[in-house]
Design an enzyme around this catalytic site. Structure first.
Site, PDB file in Angstrom:
ATOM      1  N   TYR A  67      -8.230   7.691  -7.666  1.00  0.00           N
ATOM      2  CA  TYR A  67      -7.347   6.907  -6.782  1.00  0.00           C
ATOM      3  C   TYR A  67      -6.466   5.949  -7.580  1.00  0.00           C
ATOM      4  O   TYR A  67      -5.314   5.702  -7.211  1.00  0.00           O
ATOM      5  CB  TYR A  67      -8.161   6.191  -5.691  1.00  0.00           C
ATOM      6  CG  TYR A  67      -8.459   7.150  -4.553  1.00  0.00           C
ATOM      7  CD1 TYR A  67      -7.501   7.412  -3.588  1.00  0.00           C
ATOM      8  CD2 TYR A  67      -9.649   7.855  -4.508  1.00  0.00           C
ATOM      9  CE1 TYR A  67      -7.733   8.340  -2.587  1.00  0.00           C
ATOM     10  CE2 TYR A  67      -9.895   8.790  -3.513  1.00  0.00           C
ATOM     11  CZ  TYR A  67      -8.932   9.022  -2.548  1.00  0.00           C
ATOM     12  OH  TYR A  67      -9.146   9.957  -1.566  1.00  0.00           O
ATOM     13  N   VAL A 103      -0.626   7.662   2.645  1.00  0.00           N
ATOM     14  CA  VAL A 103      -1.335   6.418   2.315  1.00  0.00           C
ATOM     15  C   VAL A 103      -0.546   5.603   1.294  1.00  0.00           C
ATOM     16  O   VAL A 103      -1.057   4.631   0.744  1.00  0.00           O
ATOM     17  CB  VAL A 103      -2.760   6.738   1.765  1.00  0.00           C
ATOM     18  CG1 VAL A 103      -3.595   7.452   2.811  1.00  0.00           C
ATOM     19  CG2 VAL A 103      -2.701   7.572   0.473  1.00  0.00           C
ATOM     20  N   HIS A 119      -4.339   7.799   7.980  1.00  0.00           N
ATOM     21  CA  HIS A 119      -5.322   8.083   6.923  1.00  0.00           C
ATOM     22  C   HIS A 119      -5.575   6.899   5.998  1.00  0.00           C
ATOM     23  O   HIS A 119      -6.109   7.073   4.910  1.00  0.00           O
ATOM     24  CB  HIS A 119      -4.877   9.302   6.101  1.00  0.00           C
ATOM     25  CG  HIS A 119      -4.899  10.590   6.877  1.00  0.00           C
ATOM     26  ND1 HIS A 119      -4.271  11.738   6.468  1.00  0.00           N
ATOM     27  CD2 HIS A 119      -5.499  10.898   8.058  1.00  0.00           C
ATOM     28  CE1 HIS A 119      -4.471  12.709   7.358  1.00  0.00           C
ATOM     29  NE2 HIS A 119      -5.209  12.217   8.336  1.00  0.00           N
ATOM     30  N   CYS A 146     -19.800 -10.021  -0.337  1.00  0.00           N
ATOM     31  CA  CYS A 146     -21.131  -9.797   0.268  1.00  0.00           C
ATOM     32  C   CYS A 146     -22.044  -9.004  -0.660  1.00  0.00           C
ATOM     33  O   CYS A 146     -23.219  -8.821  -0.370  1.00  0.00           O
ATOM     34  CB  CYS A 146     -21.002  -9.086   1.621  1.00  0.00           C
ATOM     35  SG  CYS A 146     -20.865  -7.287   1.499  1.00  0.00           S
ATOM     36  N   ALA A 227      13.639  17.010   3.228  1.00  0.00           N
ATOM     37  CA  ALA A 227      13.828  15.905   4.176  1.00  0.00           C
ATOM     38  C   ALA A 227      14.877  14.919   3.664  1.00  0.00           C
ATOM     39  O   ALA A 227      15.670  14.384   4.443  1.00  0.00           O
ATOM     40  CB  ALA A 227      12.495  15.192   4.400  1.00  0.00           C
TER      41      ALA A 227
HETATM   42  P1  OAD Z   1       0.516  18.900   2.740  1.00  0.00           P
HETATM   43  O1  OAD Z   1       0.539  18.801   1.264  1.00  0.00           O
HETATM   44  O2  OAD Z   1      -0.547  19.710   3.379  1.00  0.00           O
HETATM   45  O3  OAD Z   1       1.900  19.495   3.254  1.00  0.00           O
HETATM   46  C1  OAD Z   1       3.125  18.992   2.818  1.00  0.00           C
HETATM   47  C2  OAD Z   1       4.211  19.666   3.644  1.00  0.00           C
HETATM   48  O4  OAD Z   1       5.447  19.111   3.258  1.00  0.00           O
HETATM   49  C3  OAD Z   1       4.314  21.184   3.443  1.00  0.00           C
HETATM   50  O5  OAD Z   1       4.439  21.805   4.713  1.00  0.00           O
HETATM   51  C4  OAD Z   1       5.597  21.336   2.611  1.00  0.00           C
HETATM   52  O6  OAD Z   1       6.282  22.550   2.901  1.00  0.00           O
HETATM   53  C5  OAD Z   1       6.391  20.136   3.043  1.00  0.00           C
HETATM   54  N1  OAD Z   1       7.346  19.618   2.052  1.00  0.00           N
HETATM   55  C6  OAD Z   1       7.198  19.512   0.710  1.00  0.00           C
HETATM   56  N2  OAD Z   1       8.257  18.911   0.153  1.00  0.00           N
HETATM   57  C7  OAD Z   1       9.129  18.619   1.163  1.00  0.00           C
HETATM   58  C8  OAD Z   1      10.412  18.001   1.249  1.00  0.00           C
HETATM   59  N3  OAD Z   1      11.032  17.542   0.164  1.00  0.00           N
HETATM   60  N4  OAD Z   1      10.981  17.870   2.471  1.00  0.00           N
HETATM   61  C9  OAD Z   1      10.368  18.347   3.583  1.00  0.00           C
HETATM   62  N5  OAD Z   1       9.160  18.946   3.565  1.00  0.00           N
HETATM   63  C10 OAD Z   1       8.544  19.078   2.387  1.00  0.00           C
HETATM   64  O7  OAD Z   1       0.537  17.405   3.308  1.00  0.00           O
HETATM   65  P2  OAD Z   1       0.120  16.865   4.755  1.00  0.00           P
HETATM   66  O8  OAD Z   1       0.463  17.827   5.819  1.00  0.00           O
HETATM   67  O9  OAD Z   1       0.673  15.496   4.851  1.00  0.00           O
HETATM   68  O10 OAD Z   1      -5.308  13.592   3.785  1.00  0.00           O
HETATM   69  O11 OAD Z   1      -1.446  16.790   4.590  1.00  0.00           O
HETATM   70  C11 OAD Z   1      -2.223  16.139   5.542  1.00  0.00           C
HETATM   71  C12 OAD Z   1      -3.395  15.494   4.895  1.00  0.00           C
HETATM   72  O12 OAD Z   1      -4.119  16.442   4.110  1.00  0.00           O
HETATM   73  C13 OAD Z   1      -3.065  14.390   3.915  1.00  0.00           C
HETATM   74  O13 OAD Z   1      -2.807  13.155   4.538  1.00  0.00           O
HETATM   75  C14 OAD Z   1      -4.295  14.308   3.062  1.00  0.00           C
HETATM   76  C15 OAD Z   1      -4.631  15.775   2.919  1.00  0.00           C
HETATM   77  O14 OAD Z   1      -5.975  16.083   2.778  1.00  0.00           O
HETATM   78  C16 OAD Z   1      -6.040  12.656   3.136  1.00  0.00           C
HETATM   79  O15 OAD Z   1      -6.011  12.488   1.943  1.00  0.00           O
HETATM   80  C17 OAD Z   1      -6.904  11.849   4.017  1.00  0.00           C
END
Ligand code: OAD
Length: 239
Positions: A67, A103, A119, A146, A227
């Site tokens: 982390y 996060v 998250h 604590c 994006a």
């Molecule tokens: P992912 O890594 O699963 O997905 C990222 C998404 O962003 C994918 O669908 C990509 O195609 C898209 N992507 C990448 N670059 C991009 C860009 N420049 N513009 C637009 N889209 C783009 O991430 P999350 O869906 O956020 O949890 O994952 C959800 C959770 O899974 C995270 O919060 C994390 C992980 O386990 C924890 O750590 C608690």
């Protein structure tokens, strides 16, 4: 593509209440690794060794090392044009709610105000004994007054998400009319439930992602690309 941007701009302009869901993809252009995909964190690191309560009990030092490495990347990162466009969109919106799975705190750094972190936050600690939350302090012992051990205030696999955040999201979804889903694979619960819930309530849904996702076929408008390119283009139709 200009037509699609104009259509998205029209939907956002007409929105009386706008719900935005973001994921790791929105921070990718700030240089923060995503989780899935070819270069994703979960391709190179085992979530079971780093992002579970069991992993932390087994080897807290290893978990903290990972982390702190991620913190160091995020500290150097800057919000990108996608974060900035969402902060501008909030200012223009009559009613706005941003639910992020990230996060990294970049939405707030870009100026977004109504940010709900599903998250947790990588720069906050939580005491495993008393639950006290505090800002992360580099170089200080990772123990609470604590006596309990401090952990990152992140929702790990197998843990519950913060109920007040999810409840606030559900309440807003019930009354909003437009949903923008940006940069998430849409595979992690409960965030994955946002599009189907929004659809049930009759909201218009716009998705922005580098590639098609499981929800792309179900949304009103799916925009494929970065994006950081697409959101500023859409904003031109809102001015
Ligand atoms: P992912 O890594 O699963 O997905 C990222 C998404 O962003 C994918 O669908 C990509 O195609 C898209 N992507 C990448 N670059 C991009 C860009 N420049 N513009 C637009 N889209 C783009 O991430 P999350 O869906 O956020 O949890 O994952 C959800 C959770 O899974 C995270 O919060 C994390 C992980 O386990 C924890 O750590 C608690």
């Amino acid at each position: 593509m200009n037509d699609a941007y104009a259509q998205a701009g029209g939907l956002l302009k007409a929105a009386r209440a706008l719900f935005v869901l973001t994921g790791a993809g929105i921070s990718a252009e700030s240089g923060i690794p995503t989780f899935r995909g070819p270069d994703g964190l979960w391709k190179n690191y085992a979530a079971a060794d780093l992002a579970t309560p069991e992993a932390f009990r087994r080897d807290p030092e290893l978990v903290w090392e990972w982390y702190e490495w991620r913190q160091s990347i995020i500290r150097k990162a800057r919000p990108n044009p996608a974060h900035e466009a969402l902060a501008a969109l909030e200012k223009m919106s009559a009613s706005f709610f941003l639910l992020t799975q990230n996060v990294d705190g970049l939405h707030r750094r870009a100026g977004s105000v109504k940010v709900f972190e599903l998250h947790g936050n990588i720069f906050r600690t939580r005491c495993v004994a008393c639950g006290a939350l505090a800002d992360y302090r580099p170089g200080e012992p990772r123990f609470c007054p604590c006596g309990g051990r401090l952990r990152p205030d992140i929702v790990w696999f197998g843990e519950s998400i913060p109920a007040p955040v999810w409840e606030a999201a559900l309440a807003f979804l019930e009354r909003c009319d437009t949903v923008l889903v940006c940069g998430t694979s849409g595979t992690v619960w409960p965030a994955a439930l946002v599009p189907p819930i929004a659809r049930r309530y009759g909201s218009k849904i716009i998705e922005i992602n580098l590639e098609a996702t499981p929800i792309s076929k179900t949304v009103d408008l799916s925009l494929l690309g970065k994006a950081g390119d697409i959101l500023p283009e859409i904003m031109k139709f809102l001015l």
